[in-house]
Structure formats: structure tokens, C-alpha cells
Design an enzyme around this catalytic site. Sequence first.
Site, mmCIF file in Angstrom:
data_model
loop_
_atom_site.group_PDB
_atom_site.id
_atom_site.type_symbol
_atom_site.label_atom_id
_atom_site.label_comp_id
_atom_site.label_asym_id
_atom_site.label_seq_id
_atom_site.Cartn_x
_atom_site.Cartn_y
_atom_site.Cartn_z
ATOM 1 N N THR A 53 0.824 -1.210 0.000
ATOM 2 C CA THR A 53 0.000 0.000 0.000
ATOM 3 C C THR A 53 0.857 1.258 0.000
ATOM 4 O O THR A 53 0.539 2.244 -0.676
ATOM 5 C CB THR A 53 -0.946 0.010 1.218
ATOM 6 O OG1 THR A 53 -1.836 -1.101 1.110
ATOM 7 C CG2 THR A 53 -1.751 1.286 1.276
ATOM 8 N N SER B 226 -7.189 -1.044 -6.520
ATOM 9 C CA SER B 226 -6.755 -1.264 -5.149
ATOM 10 C C SER B 226 -5.259 -1.540 -5.219
ATOM 11 O O SER B 226 -4.726 -1.886 -6.283
ATOM 12 C CB SER B 226 -7.488 -2.472 -4.546
ATOM 13 O OG SER B 226 -6.823 -2.957 -3.395
ATOM 14 N N THR B 227 -4.587 -1.399 -4.098
ATOM 15 C CA THR B 227 -3.197 -1.848 -4.059
ATOM 16 C C THR B 227 -3.112 -3.301 -4.497
ATOM 17 O O THR B 227 -2.133 -3.715 -5.134
ATOM 18 C CB THR B 227 -2.627 -1.705 -2.634
ATOM 19 O OG1 THR B 227 -2.581 -0.320 -2.291
ATOM 20 C CG2 THR B 227 -1.227 -2.301 -2.531
ATOM 21 N N ASN B 228 -4.157 -4.078 -4.202
ATOM 22 C CA ASN B 228 -4.118 -5.522 -4.421
ATOM 23 C C ASN B 228 -4.129 -5.925 -5.883
ATOM 24 O O ASN B 228 -3.863 -7.087 -6.206
ATOM 25 C CB ASN B 228 -5.295 -6.190 -3.699
ATOM 26 C CG ASN B 228 -5.282 -5.916 -2.217
ATOM 27 O OD1 ASN B 228 -4.317 -5.392 -1.682
ATOM 28 N ND2 ASN B 228 -6.358 -6.263 -1.541
ATOM 29 N N THR C 128 36.497 -36.566 -13.371
ATOM 30 C CA THR C 128 35.252 -36.828 -12.662
ATOM 31 C C THR C 128 35.593 -37.088 -11.210
ATOM 32 O O THR C 128 36.568 -37.777 -10.914
ATOM 33 C CB THR C 128 34.501 -38.039 -13.250
ATOM 34 O OG1 THR C 128 35.359 -39.189 -13.199
ATOM 35 C CG2 THR C 128 34.085 -37.787 -14.694
ATOM 36 N N SER D 147 47.328 -10.913 -1.951
ATOM 37 C CA SER D 147 47.596 -11.062 -0.522
ATOM 38 C C SER D 147 48.320 -9.843 0.019
ATOM 39 O O SER D 147 49.114 -9.215 -0.686
ATOM 40 C CB SER D 147 48.442 -12.311 -0.266
ATOM 41 O OG SER D 147 48.816 -12.400 1.093
ATOM 42 N N SER D 148 48.039 -9.539 1.274
ATOM 43 C CA SER D 148 48.742 -8.446 1.937
ATOM 44 C C SER D 148 50.037 -8.927 2.584
ATOM 45 O O SER D 148 50.807 -8.123 3.107
ATOM 46 C CB SER D 148 47.849 -7.816 3.003
ATOM 47 O OG SER D 148 47.489 -8.788 3.983
#
Length: 476
Positions: free
Chosen positions: A104, A143-145, A190, A321-322
Site C-alpha cells: 500500500t 486497489s493496491t491488491n 570426474t 595477498s597483503s
Amino acid sequence: METKKTRIESDLIGSREIPEEALYGVQTLRGIENFPISQFKVCQYPLFIKGLAVTKKGAAIANHQLGLLPDDISKAIIQACDELREGKHHEHFPVDMIQGGAGTTTNMNANEVIANRALEILGHKRGQYEFCSPNDHVNRSQSTNDAYPTAIHLGLYATHLKLVTHLKDLIASLDKKAQEFKSVVKMGRTQLQDAVPMTLGRTFHGFANILTHEIENLNFAAKEFLTVNMGSTAIGTGICSEPGYSEKCVKALSEITGWEIKLADDLVGATSDTSCMVGYSQAMKRVSVKINKICDDLRLLSSGPRCGLGEINLPAMQPGSSIMPGKVNPVIAEVANQVAYKVIGNDVCVTMCGQAAQMELNAMEPVMAQCCFESADLLMNGFDTLRIRCIDGITANEEHCKKQVLNSIGIITALNPIIGYKNSTKIAKEAASTGKGVYELVLEHDILDKEDLDTILKPENMIKPVKFDIKPKRHL
């Protein structure tokens, strides 16, 4: 300090001050205050707003044809709707996508924005609703519906058309790589164990093909969005609308969009049924599952660079990587994985909400819509990022792939039809225990001549059905 100008608007609850520059009104303001739930605002979903605009325009056309709206008001409403469809005024939809009230708040947000813009077009001030009312004029016969789910349907169908375009671009990129790698022989696997030889091109063609099948599934699911319940009004009875309104409104919607929109067969049933969102969310989940598989494979195939499979190289996008110098991670495939997980999670929410309908309405439509729009946006961004920053730049380590094939015990499978399963098993077991190659052991045990063995183990003869006129010299 300058005080911002306001206007006074009233509703069932009381009166409130509204910023003078706002196209929205008092009910939108209450929605802003009542639902500070998420960062997902209606203004972030332009195709949803355009769906609202099309819905309100179709209703205005039908109401005018029935004599329920005078010429000047209907024209002003239609112009306001067209401006929304052009992308204007979207900043005036600040309400949260996730809200109580079965939508709504969003419906009234649209009604108020359109009414206030129509008032300006008519030469009146914002808030002078006696000349054009959000409820009595913009929301006439609705309607909102019915208006809200119809807007969702139209917005999601438009989103679907974009989504498929982005997916096709990704498929084309994978197909291009399939052609580029068509002669690169590699080991198939696989259960993460060596299987039999194939080409890297076939791997990428497989990726493209499994995604291509999903286009049809997405199209099938999206088609349900073209069935709407306009004219059902509150619960499907059509109360507060006039005979012929539904048909005229749906015809107008079809003419505005160019889509074959139809009216639901049973408006009572359709008003509480959200299965079209459930179905489309599941279709997006299917795509996500396949994207996840593809990205998992890309990360495995590129693992290394020296201690993994190392068959392909993904574009280096950032230091990985740091603390570990030289490390580069498969960050684009990783983010695409996360997109897939998020879409799958959204589908759980949509599914749970879909089964939450009670009596003649499903009040959980707002979060269902948010999840569907979000999932589609995530996938489109994910498709493009994966294509541009990963797939397009993949290269193959062709010599490494070939070496793995020749050193693999898995090539014994190619000899199986010639020397028999028992011989093949013994050779494979001995190769595994001694570290010797299959090729070496077959010659050592004098099972085949070198010329015949070379013919069977040619890479091109191991990646397709081939008939050999070769017999083993002896059995172990």
C-alpha cells in the site's frame, strides 16, 4: 538559517507537514517513517517505477474511456505517468521496498507523485487534491491488491528482457573461448580424479551450452508476468470498478508496452497467487547454480600456478595477498560465486513468502519483489563482470595440458577397447604403484606395437568416437 518550506496534508491518521519540494504526500511520509528497514528503496529500481507508471496510465485510459475521468485530469495523469516512464521524478520514491501493508505504501507513493505532478500540469499547487486526488483520480477503479502486483509483473518482465541480453553476452564470450581452445587437449576429470582426455574447447562449449538452455527456462517463467489481475480491486470481486474496466485496462497496458498482456482467468485466485515470482526466482536460481559450477571449475582449472592444475590462466586483476608476495587470486570468479549464493538465498525468501498467502491476499509481496529485482540486478552485474574481467581474458597453458594427458593413467581408458579391461586394470595399477607411464608399460609388456600404440594415443583420437582395427599382441 533558512527554514525549508512545507505544506500540510491530512489522512486517516491526522495531519503532517510535507516538504514543499516533494512530489510525494502524507501517506508516503508515513511509509518512510514506518519502514526504515533496509537500504533498498523503490527509487533504486527504475523499471519497477516504470511498471507503476504503465499500470497507472493504463488505468487512467480505461477510466477515461468509461467516462470516470474528465479529459483534463486524465491527460494530466497520463503525462505524469509518461514522465515517470522517461525516468523523471524517480527521486520522489524514497520508501523502502520492504514494507508492511502488502504494498500500500508503494502504491500510494505512486498515486501521490502522479497526482502532484498532474496538479502542476493542470496549473495547481502540490497538495491541492480537490483538483486531482491520489485516491479518487489516480487510483480510480484500483486497489493496491491489483495495481501493485501488476506493476511488479510489468517491472519484472522488463527486467527479464534485460537479464537475457546480459546472459547472451556471457554465452557468446564462452563460445568464443570454446572456438579459441578447440585444439587444446587436456584431461577430463570426474570426482576430481583423472578421467579421459578431451579438449579445453569442449569444456568451454559445455559452459556456454548449459547456460543457453536456461534462456528458454527464463522466458517460460517470465511469460507468467504478462498475466495481470487489474480490475480485481480489493480481493478479486472487482468492487469499486465498472463493467468493462478490466478489459479496457488490460488492452491499454498491452498497447502501451507492446506486450501481449492478458487478464487472469480467476481474479480472486490471481489476487492471492504469487507463483509467478516464485517461478521466476527459481529460474534465476537455476542459472545461479550453473554460474557457480562454472566459476568453481575456472578456479580449479587455474589453480597454482605451479602446485595446482594450472591448465588455464585467469586475468590477473589485483594483488592477492597483503602478506604473500606474488600471489594472485581468482577474485572475479569468486565474486561471481558469491552472486550465485546471494541469488539462491533470495530464492529461499521468495519461496517462503510465496507459501505465506492467507485468504485472499499475500501480504509478503514487497520482499518477494525486492528479492526478485535484486537477484536480477546481481546476475546482470555478475554476468558482465565475469565476462569482461575474466572470461574474455582467459588463456590456455597448452603444453602443460598436453603433458598432463600423456602422463596420466587415465589414458588407459583409450586402450580399454583394444587390450581389454583386465589388461587395462593391471597396467593402471602398475603405473600407479611404480610411477611409470601407461605408454611405457604397454611397450614393456609387449602388449602393442609402438606404431599401433601411437595411433591409439594420438590426442585427436582420444576426444571422439574412433574405430580401430588393432588387436593386442598378448594378455597379461
